[in-house]
Design a protein around this motif. Sequence first.
Motif, PDB file in Angstrom:
ATOM      1  N   SER A   1      -2.214 -66.058 -40.190  1.00  0.00           N
ATOM      2  CA  SER A   1      -1.011 -65.799 -39.352  1.00  0.00           C
ATOM      3  C   SER A   1      -0.088 -65.084 -40.078  1.00  0.00           C
ATOM      4  N   GLY A   2       0.940 -64.375 -39.674  1.00  0.00           N
ATOM      5  CA  GLY A   2       2.249 -63.964 -40.289  1.00  0.00           C
ATOM      6  C   GLY A   2       3.403 -64.734 -40.147  1.00  0.00           C
ATOM      7  N   GLY A   3       3.069 -66.108 -39.782  1.00  0.00           N
ATOM      8  CA  GLY A   3       4.222 -67.105 -39.614  1.00  0.00           C
ATOM      9  C   GLY A   3       4.561 -67.679 -40.912  1.00  0.00           C
ATOM     10  N   THR A   4       5.528 -68.153 -41.192  1.00  0.00           N
ATOM     11  CA  THR A   4       5.973 -68.856 -42.400  1.00  0.00           C
ATOM     12  C   THR A   4       6.382 -70.325 -42.328  1.00  0.00           C
ATOM     13  N   VAL A   5       6.267 -70.988 -41.003  1.00  0.00           N
ATOM     14  CA  VAL A   5       6.605 -72.146 -40.702  1.00  0.00           C
ATOM     15  C   VAL A   5       5.440 -73.106 -40.588  1.00  0.00           C
ATOM     16  N   ASN A   6       4.342 -72.791 -40.162  1.00  0.00           N
ATOM     17  CA  ASN A   6       3.197 -73.514 -39.939  1.00  0.00           C
ATOM     18  C   ASN A   6       1.919 -72.765 -40.315  1.00  0.00           C
TER      19      ASN A   6
ATOM     20  N   TRP B   1      -7.135 -73.944 -27.919  1.00  0.00           N
ATOM     21  CA  TRP B   1      -7.471 -72.627 -28.436  1.00  0.00           C
ATOM     22  C   TRP B   1      -6.792 -71.512 -27.171  1.00  0.00           C
ATOM     23  N   LEU B   2      -5.980 -70.855 -27.608  1.00  0.00           N
ATOM     24  CA  LEU B   2      -5.495 -69.830 -26.427  1.00  0.00           C
ATOM     25  C   LEU B   2      -6.184 -68.425 -26.861  1.00  0.00           C
ATOM     26  N   PRO B   3      -7.087 -67.857 -26.006  1.00  0.00           N
ATOM     27  CA  PRO B   3      -7.802 -66.404 -26.453  1.00  0.00           C
ATOM     28  C   PRO B   3      -6.783 -65.455 -26.370  1.00  0.00           C
ATOM     29  N   GLY B   4      -6.765 -64.344 -26.928  1.00  0.00           N
ATOM     30  CA  GLY B   4      -6.068 -63.128 -26.982  1.00  0.00           C
ATOM     31  C   GLY B   4      -5.929 -62.532 -28.204  1.00  0.00           C
ATOM     32  N   GLU B   5      -5.160 -61.250 -28.217  1.00  0.00           N
ATOM     33  CA  GLU B   5      -4.872 -60.376 -29.444  1.00  0.00           C
ATOM     34  C   GLU B   5      -3.362 -60.527 -29.668  1.00  0.00           C
TER      35      GLU B   5
ATOM     36  N   GLY C   1      28.375 -67.469 -18.246  1.00  0.00           N
ATOM     37  CA  GLY C   1      27.643 -68.455 -17.412  1.00  0.00           C
ATOM     38  C   GLY C   1      27.076 -69.398 -17.998  1.00  0.00           C
ATOM     39  N   PRO C   2      26.602 -70.399 -17.158  1.00  0.00           N
ATOM     40  CA  PRO C   2      25.956 -71.657 -18.016  1.00  0.00           C
ATOM     41  C   PRO C   2      24.740 -71.260 -18.729  1.00  0.00           C
ATOM     42  N   PRO C   3      24.530 -72.074 -19.717  1.00  0.00           N
ATOM     43  CA  PRO C   3      23.556 -71.724 -20.902  1.00  0.00           C
ATOM     44  C   PRO C   3      22.206 -71.928 -20.109  1.00  0.00           C
ATOM     45  N   VAL C   4      21.265 -70.945 -20.509  1.00  0.00           N
ATOM     46  CA  VAL C   4      19.989 -70.795 -19.602  1.00  0.00           C
ATOM     47  C   VAL C   4      18.693 -71.342 -20.591  1.00  0.00           C
ATOM     48  N   TRP C   5      17.599 -71.686 -20.149  1.00  0.00           N
ATOM     49  CA  TRP C   5      16.322 -71.786 -21.162  1.00  0.00           C
ATOM     50  C   TRP C   5      15.697 -70.752 -21.545  1.00  0.00           C
ATOM     51  N   LEU C   6      15.629 -70.905 -22.996  1.00  0.00           N
ATOM     52  CA  LEU C   6      15.223 -69.542 -23.518  1.00  0.00           C
ATOM     53  C   LEU C   6      13.769 -70.068 -24.486  1.00  0.00           C
ATOM     54  N   HIS C   7      13.037 -69.264 -24.582  1.00  0.00           N
ATOM     55  CA  HIS C   7      11.965 -69.334 -25.842  1.00  0.00           C
ATOM     56  C   HIS C   7      12.519 -68.879 -26.930  1.00  0.00           C
ATOM     57  N   ALA C   8      13.250 -68.184 -27.132  1.00  0.00           N
ATOM     58  CA  ALA C   8      14.298 -67.809 -28.285  1.00  0.00           C
ATOM     59  C   ALA C   8      13.604 -67.270 -29.639  1.00  0.00           C
ATOM     60  N   ASP C   9      12.178 -67.062 -29.374  1.00  0.00           N
ATOM     61  CA  ASP C   9      11.583 -66.385 -30.524  1.00  0.00           C
ATOM     62  C   ASP C   9      10.417 -65.481 -30.038  1.00  0.00           C
ATOM     63  N   LEU C  10      10.667 -64.583 -29.107  1.00  0.00           N
ATOM     64  CA  LEU C  10       9.833 -63.842 -28.614  1.00  0.00           C
ATOM     65  C   LEU C  10       9.383 -62.570 -29.567  1.00  0.00           C
ATOM     66  N   MET C  11       8.692 -62.650 -30.588  1.00  0.00           N
ATOM     67  CA  MET C  11       8.449 -61.904 -31.497  1.00  0.00           C
ATOM     68  C   MET C  11       6.728 -61.728 -31.217  1.00  0.00           C
ATOM     69  N   PRO C  12       6.298 -60.521 -31.546  1.00  0.00           N
ATOM     70  CA  PRO C  12       4.936 -60.140 -31.288  1.00  0.00           C
ATOM     71  C   PRO C  12       4.038 -61.190 -31.836  1.00  0.00           C
ATOM     72  N   GLY C  13       4.288 -61.782 -32.832  1.00  0.00           N
ATOM     73  CA  GLY C  13       3.323 -62.725 -33.410  1.00  0.00           C
ATOM     74  C   GLY C  13       3.406 -64.050 -32.519  1.00  0.00           C
TER      75      GLY C  13
ATOM     76  N   VAL D   1      -2.038 -61.040 -25.946  1.00  0.00           N
ATOM     77  CA  VAL D   1      -2.374 -60.072 -24.822  1.00  0.00           C
ATOM     78  C   VAL D   1      -3.915 -59.949 -24.381  1.00  0.00           C
ATOM     79  N   THR D   2      -4.222 -59.856 -23.244  1.00  0.00           N
ATOM     80  CA  THR D   2      -5.736 -59.579 -23.065  1.00  0.00           C
ATOM     81  C   THR D   2      -5.704 -58.214 -22.101  1.00  0.00           C
ATOM     82  N   ASP D   3      -6.578 -57.207 -22.476  1.00  0.00           N
ATOM     83  CA  ASP D   3      -6.803 -55.846 -21.809  1.00  0.00           C
ATOM     84  C   ASP D   3      -5.055 -55.456 -21.570  1.00  0.00           C
TER      85      ASP D   3
END
Length: 300
Positions: A39-44, A107-111, A194-206, A210-212
Amino acid sequence: MTSGQTHPDPLRVDGRLVRRLLAGRFPQWSQLPVERFPSGGTVNAMYRLGDDMVVRLPLVEGGAGDVRAEREWLPRLSPLLPTAVPEVLGTSEPAAGYPWPWSVYRWLPGELPEAGALTEPALLAGDLAGFVRAMRAVTLRGAPAAYRGGPLATLDEATRAAIEELRGLPEEGVDCDALIAVWEDALRAPEWAGPPVWLHADLMPGNLLVTDGRLSSVIDFGCMGVGDPACDLFPAWNLLPAGARELFREALDVDEATWRRGRARALSQAVIALPDHRDTNPAMAGNARHVVRAVLAETR
C-alpha cells in the motif's frame, strides 16, 4: 492512505505480530494465510487474511482514532451510500505488545485507479459525483469535524511553507510563483456559508477501487466528518482528465467559489505531500506531481 499530513516514525509490524494478535482475539481465523498487502499509505498496515478478509493496523498513534471512527460510523453510513465501503467484521483493543486498536474487515475486490490510465473516465466521473452527492445528503447527527474541513485559511501557513520547500528543490521543476498565485486566488474566494456537509475528505486514488473502469468501492474513512463541500472535489485534479473533470463538476453543480477552494485544497495536499514523500513513497509523490500539473494547466 493519508491526507498529506506528516507523521512520526511508523511502528514496525510484521506477519508474526499479526498472527499473535489473531491467535489471542480471533483464534477461528488464526490459521488462515496472512500476507502483507502493499500500500502507498503511511498511516495503516494492511494484511490479507485468507481470501475474504483484511487486517488493518495503525502504524502511528493518529491512526488509532481513525479505527475507532470507522467502527462507529461505517455501519451507519454504509446503507446510505451507492458504493461499497469497508465492513468491519471484528475489532480488538491493544494486545500482544501492539499499542493501538485494530480491526478485521471484509476484503473488497477491485483495482486502484491511476491518473492517465483510466479506461472509463467519463463514467468514473459520474460514479464519483454520485458518491459525493450521497455523502453530502447524509443527515446523521453527532459527526466529527472532517480533517482539513474547516476554513481554507487554516491551511495557509503549512501550504506556503511547503511551496517554499519545493522552491528549494529545483529538480522538481515546479513553478512556485504560479502555485502561490493559485493559492492566493482561492483565499480570496468566499468561504462556504452553508451548513457543514458530510465528507469522506480523503478521496485520493489510493482510497478508491475500480472494476472494469467503474467505481466499485471507497475505502479509508479515517478523515471523514463534516465541513466544507470543497474537500471532496479532490478527484477532479488527482485523478480525472480535463474532460471528465468538467463532467464531475457539472454533475455536482459546483459554484465558482467552491471550485476554487476545492482546487486549492487539492493543491495544498499535494505540495505538502511531495517534499515529505518524494524519496520514500513513489506513488504518493507521483500523484502529488500530477495534481500540481493539473492545477497549473487549468489555471493558465
